[in-house]
Design a protein around this motif. Sequence first.
Motif, mmCIF file in Angstrom:
data_model
loop_
_atom_site.group_PDB
_atom_site.id
_atom_site.type_symbol
_atom_site.label_atom_id
_atom_site.label_comp_id
_atom_site.label_asym_id
_atom_site.label_seq_id
_atom_site.Cartn_x
_atom_site.Cartn_y
_atom_site.Cartn_z
ATOM 1 N N ASN A 52 -57.334 36.639 -28.368
ATOM 2 C CA ASN A 52 -56.233 37.014 -27.281
ATOM 3 C C ASN A 52 -56.873 37.861 -26.492
ATOM 4 O O ASN A 52 -56.605 39.093 -26.774
ATOM 5 N N VAL A 55 -55.656 38.131 -21.027
ATOM 6 C CA VAL A 55 -54.429 37.542 -20.917
ATOM 7 C C VAL A 55 -53.193 38.454 -20.918
ATOM 8 O O VAL A 55 -52.452 38.401 -19.821
ATOM 9 N N PHE A 107 -59.226 25.216 -26.677
ATOM 10 C CA PHE A 107 -57.789 25.551 -26.024
ATOM 11 C C PHE A 107 -56.803 25.754 -27.407
ATOM 12 O O PHE A 107 -56.907 25.214 -28.441
ATOM 13 N N LEU A 121 -54.215 29.739 -24.532
ATOM 14 C CA LEU A 121 -55.252 30.524 -24.612
ATOM 15 C C LEU A 121 -56.611 29.603 -24.708
ATOM 16 O O LEU A 121 -56.676 28.613 -24.978
ATOM 17 N N GLY A 134 -57.204 32.392 -20.639
ATOM 18 C CA GLY A 134 -56.248 31.476 -20.839
ATOM 19 C C GLY A 134 -55.793 30.890 -19.367
ATOM 20 O O GLY A 134 -56.346 31.149 -18.300
#
Length: 257
Positions: A52, A55, A107, A121, A134
């Motif tokens: 992560n 984003v 994905f 993401l 993302g």
Amino acid sequence: IIRAGNIKDSQAIHMLMGLLTRVDSSKTVGTECWAKPVSKLVVEGMPTAAINLNVQGRRTAGPIQGFGQLWEKTYRIDLSDTRLKPEQIISTLKERFPEFQPPENRFFPSPQGIKPGEVVLINASTPGGLVATGVVVLYAGKDTFTFITPQGHPEAGWVTFRSFQEGGRVILQIQGLARASDPVYEVAFRLAGSTLQRQIWTHVLESFAKQAGSRAEVQFNAQVIDRSLQWSRFFNIFLNAQISSMFYNISHPTRKN
């Protein structure tokens, strides 16, 4: 819980609403199909395998916020030989979207799936290394859905997945309207990025067709909508997801992508 933010680019959203409305004037584009506006992107509940990065806390960026030339790129495949209906095609694509990606593109949809306001993401391996980014589900209906990009994504814009009947044929179409986000990406797209992008979306359509039992071939068309560069967006480079991902890899040498 995944919430998408700053879906407030009124000029860009107005453009997209017009496009969706013109697709079929007999349909009403309901507000329940659109992501609700919040200030920034919030990402929670993603699998541990997902990186992560680039984003969380960012804002969305439509074509107006990009730097490079504005392109409209359309990929189409005729799935009439499958006897699938447009709504069935889009339903399957939503449910199994990661499966149709090439192996270098990972994905990670939210637990809620491809629904308005949800984040997907992306951890992609490119010739330039990892790109952790993302997209946000801006719009999702029965026979179409649209992703919009966050700041720092290789492109600033949106991509729409739609299935429809045309002259007795059933078409699955991917159509992007976007600019390279910053000068680095613009150079990359001109050198190789556009070719790689074409390979990705062609792979998605071909993979879907193969799964559905179709041997149809993908048709591609690209046109420049605006050749000018938006130099006022030069400093988007400071949010470049590829550069940020490079530093992430350096600081996390044992992290498997």
